[in-house]
Design an enzyme around this catalytic site. Structure first.
Site, PDB file in Angstrom:
ATOM      1  N   GLY A  98       0.821  -1.218   0.000  1.00  0.00           N
ATOM      2  CA  GLY A  98       0.000   0.000   0.000  1.00  0.00           C
ATOM      3  C   GLY A  98       0.848   1.257   0.000  1.00  0.00           C
ATOM      4  O   GLY A  98       0.392   2.322   0.427  1.00  0.00           O
ATOM      5  N   ALA A  99       2.073   1.144  -0.507  1.00  0.00           N
ATOM      6  CA  ALA A  99       3.038   2.240  -0.367  1.00  0.00           C
ATOM      7  C   ALA A  99       2.881   3.333  -1.424  1.00  0.00           C
ATOM      8  O   ALA A  99       3.624   4.302  -1.421  1.00  0.00           O
ATOM      9  CB  ALA A  99       4.458   1.677  -0.406  1.00  0.00           C
ATOM     10  N   GLY A 120      -1.546   7.385   0.512  1.00  0.00           N
ATOM     11  CA  GLY A 120      -2.058   7.518   1.874  1.00  0.00           C
ATOM     12  C   GLY A 120      -1.091   7.134   2.983  1.00  0.00           C
ATOM     13  O   GLY A 120       0.065   7.565   3.018  1.00  0.00           O
ATOM     14  N   TYR A 149     -16.073  -4.650   5.120  1.00  0.00           N
ATOM     15  CA  TYR A 149     -14.882  -3.920   5.562  1.00  0.00           C
ATOM     16  C   TYR A 149     -14.593  -4.177   7.039  1.00  0.00           C
ATOM     17  O   TYR A 149     -13.464  -4.520   7.413  1.00  0.00           O
ATOM     18  CB  TYR A 149     -15.047  -2.414   5.294  1.00  0.00           C
ATOM     19  CG  TYR A 149     -13.832  -1.624   5.713  1.00  0.00           C
ATOM     20  CD1 TYR A 149     -12.640  -1.704   4.989  1.00  0.00           C
ATOM     21  CD2 TYR A 149     -13.845  -0.821   6.855  1.00  0.00           C
ATOM     22  CE1 TYR A 149     -11.502  -1.002   5.393  1.00  0.00           C
ATOM     23  CE2 TYR A 149     -12.713  -0.123   7.263  1.00  0.00           C
ATOM     24  CZ  TYR A 149     -11.550  -0.206   6.519  1.00  0.00           C
ATOM     25  OH  TYR A 149     -10.418   0.481   6.921  1.00  0.00           O
TER      26      TYR A 149
HETATM   27  N1  LIG Z   1      -7.929   6.387   5.831  1.00  0.00           N
HETATM   28  C1  LIG Z   1      -8.458   6.056   7.000  1.00  0.00           C
HETATM   29  O1  LIG Z   1      -9.159   6.864   7.636  1.00  0.00           O
HETATM   30  C2  LIG Z   1      -8.209   4.694   7.613  1.00  0.00           C
HETATM   31  C3  LIG Z   1      -8.742   4.447   8.893  1.00  0.00           C
HETATM   32  C4  LIG Z   1      -8.542   3.192   9.461  1.00  0.00           C
HETATM   33  C5  LIG Z   1      -7.785   2.241   8.772  1.00  0.00           C
HETATM   34  N2  LIG Z   1      -7.285   2.506   7.526  1.00  0.00           N
HETATM   35  C6  LIG Z   1      -6.488   1.460   6.844  1.00  0.00           C
HETATM   36  O2  LIG Z   1      -5.286   2.023   6.383  1.00  0.00           O
HETATM   37  C7  LIG Z   1      -4.790   1.257   5.286  1.00  0.00           C
HETATM   38  C8  LIG Z   1      -4.320   2.185   4.193  1.00  0.00           C
HETATM   39  O3  LIG Z   1      -5.412   2.917   3.690  1.00  0.00           O
HETATM   40  P1  LIG Z   1      -5.297   4.439   3.226  1.00  0.00           P
HETATM   41  O4  LIG Z   1      -6.252   5.212   4.051  1.00  0.00           O
HETATM   42  O5  LIG Z   1      -3.891   4.882   3.165  1.00  0.00           O
HETATM   43  O6  LIG Z   1      -5.963   4.324   1.760  1.00  0.00           O
HETATM   44  P2  LIG Z   1      -5.413   4.616   0.292  1.00  0.00           P
HETATM   45  O7  LIG Z   1      -4.849   6.000   0.210  1.00  0.00           O
HETATM   46  O8  LIG Z   1      -6.539   4.275  -0.608  1.00  0.00           O
HETATM   47  O9  LIG Z   1      -4.230   3.576   0.125  1.00  0.00           O
HETATM   48  C9  LIG Z   1      -4.488   2.205  -0.032  1.00  0.00           C
HETATM   49  C10 LIG Z   1      -3.282   1.530  -0.620  1.00  0.00           C
HETATM   50  O10 LIG Z   1      -3.604   0.143  -0.854  1.00  0.00           O
HETATM   51  C11 LIG Z   1      -3.267  -0.173  -2.193  1.00  0.00           C
HETATM   52  N3  LIG Z   1      -4.081  -1.244  -2.746  1.00  0.00           N
HETATM   53  C12 LIG Z   1      -5.435  -1.335  -2.807  1.00  0.00           C
HETATM   54  N4  LIG Z   1      -5.802  -2.437  -3.470  1.00  0.00           N
HETATM   55  C13 LIG Z   1      -4.659  -3.067  -3.833  1.00  0.00           C
HETATM   56  C14 LIG Z   1      -4.371  -4.237  -4.557  1.00  0.00           C
HETATM   57  N5  LIG Z   1      -5.336  -5.009  -5.080  1.00  0.00           N
HETATM   58  N6  LIG Z   1      -3.079  -4.584  -4.752  1.00  0.00           N
HETATM   59  C15 LIG Z   1      -2.091  -3.811  -4.275  1.00  0.00           C
HETATM   60  N7  LIG Z   1      -2.283  -2.683  -3.583  1.00  0.00           N
HETATM   61  C16 LIG Z   1      -3.560  -2.306  -3.380  1.00  0.00           C
HETATM   62  C17 LIG Z   1      -3.475   1.127  -2.948  1.00  0.00           C
HETATM   63  O11 LIG Z   1      -2.830   1.078  -4.197  1.00  0.00           O
HETATM   64  P3  LIG Z   1      -3.212   2.124  -5.386  1.00  0.00           P
HETATM   65  O12 LIG Z   1      -2.425   3.379  -5.106  1.00  0.00           O
HETATM   66  O13 LIG Z   1      -2.770   1.415  -6.613  1.00  0.00           O
HETATM   67  O14 LIG Z   1      -4.698   2.331  -5.315  1.00  0.00           O
HETATM   68  C18 LIG Z   1      -2.873   2.113  -1.981  1.00  0.00           C
HETATM   69  O15 LIG Z   1      -1.468   2.124  -2.069  1.00  0.00           O
HETATM   70  C19 LIG Z   1      -5.929   0.310   4.887  1.00  0.00           C
HETATM   71  O16 LIG Z   1      -5.627  -1.005   5.347  1.00  0.00           O
HETATM   72  C20 LIG Z   1      -7.144   0.861   5.620  1.00  0.00           C
HETATM   73  O17 LIG Z   1      -8.058  -0.151   5.949  1.00  0.00           O
HETATM   74  C21 LIG Z   1      -7.487   3.722   6.933  1.00  0.00           C
END
Ligand SMILES: NC(=O)c1ccc[n+]([C@@H]2O[C@H](COP(=O)([O-])OP(=O)(O)OC[C@H]3O[C@@H](n4cnc5c(N)ncnc54)[C@H](OP(=O)(O)O)[C@@H]3O)[C@@H](O)[C@H]2O)c1
Length: 293
Positions: A22-23, A26, A176
């Site tokens: 996920g690098a 976000g 989720y």
């Molecule tokens: N944002 C929040 O408020 C929040 C709160 C609680 C927990 N989280 C957790 O934090 C983590 C990161 O989320 P984020 O908020 O940083 O969201 P984000 O900005 O959407 O980042 C998600 C990352 O996961 C990657 N990803 C998604 N599907 C994938 C796949 N099939 N194969 C490889 N990579 C994939 C994305 O790649 P692409 O760049 O290619 O899309 C992106 O790098 C998640 O596990 C989420 O559940 C987030």
């Protein structure tokens, strides 16, 4: 000889190899940046070459750390996860920190190339499979750390073994929160299985509402909520603080099977401590990823 600029960065991560999924966006991207700033060798995992190379270039340039690498894998595909693990082991003799961060929210049920429901496959099974495939090198590199990014939303989750993949009735929010509870159950079971190996496994909630790409493009009430709350959300850098802390701080050396919020240990939901449930989820996950239970 003059040491390169990045080797002078503090944080004691100069010898450490950190793999982060996920690098490209976000929290994962901010985590990669933070660890690169500390001088670690960072291996970023992304699924899209363009987004991956853009993130890589920015992190290398801003951190002045030359030891940042990119590996490509779509984590919804078990074949690609297996290829990623092989590629990593060929390129790196050790791993000090594995951070499972990649995650998504899907309002509508879609399936992966393996025929699995997408949320369950990416948010849980990818953590499970990649970690298990890297366990040999994690153990050989001990002391080493596994950090699983879960969510406070795991408290709304239950594991529905009768309909694990939403075939009978899919709801994005249910899928989720189930996947995020699975992250916690997986972490605790993994920690039990890793006792005495020098490999620790912990999980975390990055903060309620981190301003990332998460939920962008999502329709329905969840999408509306995410967009409305964006101005109130915390930055990705703030959201990455607990991941970076668990990856690098001497304060958590040896601590395993714990859940962290704001860099402090916290209690996760009651159901997350159910060992029978965790074992059952492990067994089902092993079957679905064709690993020995
Ligand atoms: N944002 C929040 O408020 C929040 C709160 C609680 C927990 N989280 C957790 O934090 C983590 C990161 O989320 P984020 O908020 O940083 O969201 P984000 O900005 O959407 O980042 C998600 C990352 O996961 C990657 N990803 C998604 N599907 C994938 C796949 N099939 N194969 C490889 N990579 C994939 C994305 O790649 P692409 O760049 O290619 O899309 C992106 O790098 C998640 O596990 C989420 O559940 C987030």
């Amino acid at each position: 000889m003059e040491r390169p600029e990045w080797e002078k960065h503090s944080g004691g991560m100069g010898e450490k190899v950190c793999l982060i999924t996920g690098a490209t966006s976000g929290i994962g991207r901010a985590t990669a940046m933070g660890l690169a700033n500390m001088g670690a060798s960072v291996v970023m995992v992304g699924r899209d070459r363009g987004r991956g190379e853009a993130a890589l270039a920015e992190i290398k340039q801003k951190s002045t750390n030359a030891s940042v690498d990119l590996m490509l894998a779509d984590l919804s595909s078990q074949e690609e996860i297996r290829r990623l693990a092989d590629e990593f082991k060929e390129a790196y003799p050790r791993i000090d920190v594995l951070i499972n961060d990649a995650g998504l929210f899907r309002s509508k049920r879609i399936t992966t190339a393996d025929g699995l429901e997408m949320t369950f496959a990416v948010n849980h099974l990818a953590y499970f499979l990649l970690t298990n495939l890297l366990l040999d090198v994690l153990k050989a590199s001990a002391p080493s750390r596994i950090v699983n990014v879960s969510s406070g939303d795991h408290t709304n989750g239950t594991i529905d073994f009768d309909d694990l993949q939403g075939q009978k009735g899919y709801k994005g929010a249910k899928a989720y929160s189930q996947s995020k509870l699975a992250n916690v159950l997986f972490t605790y079971e993994l920690a039990r299985r890793l006792e005495g190996t020098g490999v620790t496994a912990d999980c975390l909630h990055p903060g309620a509402g981190v301003r990332t790409n998460f939920g962008s493009g999502v329709t329905g009430i969840f999408g509306v909520m995410v967009r409305a709350l964006r101005p109130l959300m915390i930055s990705p850098e703030k959201g990455a603080e607990t991941s970076i802390y668990l990856a690098s701080s001497p304060e958590v050396e040896g601590l395993s099977g714990r859940y962290f919020v704001k860099k402090a240990e916290a209690r996760s939901s009651d159901v997350s401590y159910d060992e029978r449930l965790a074992r059952r989820l492990w067994e089902v996950s092993a079957q679905l990823t064709k690993l020995p239970a």
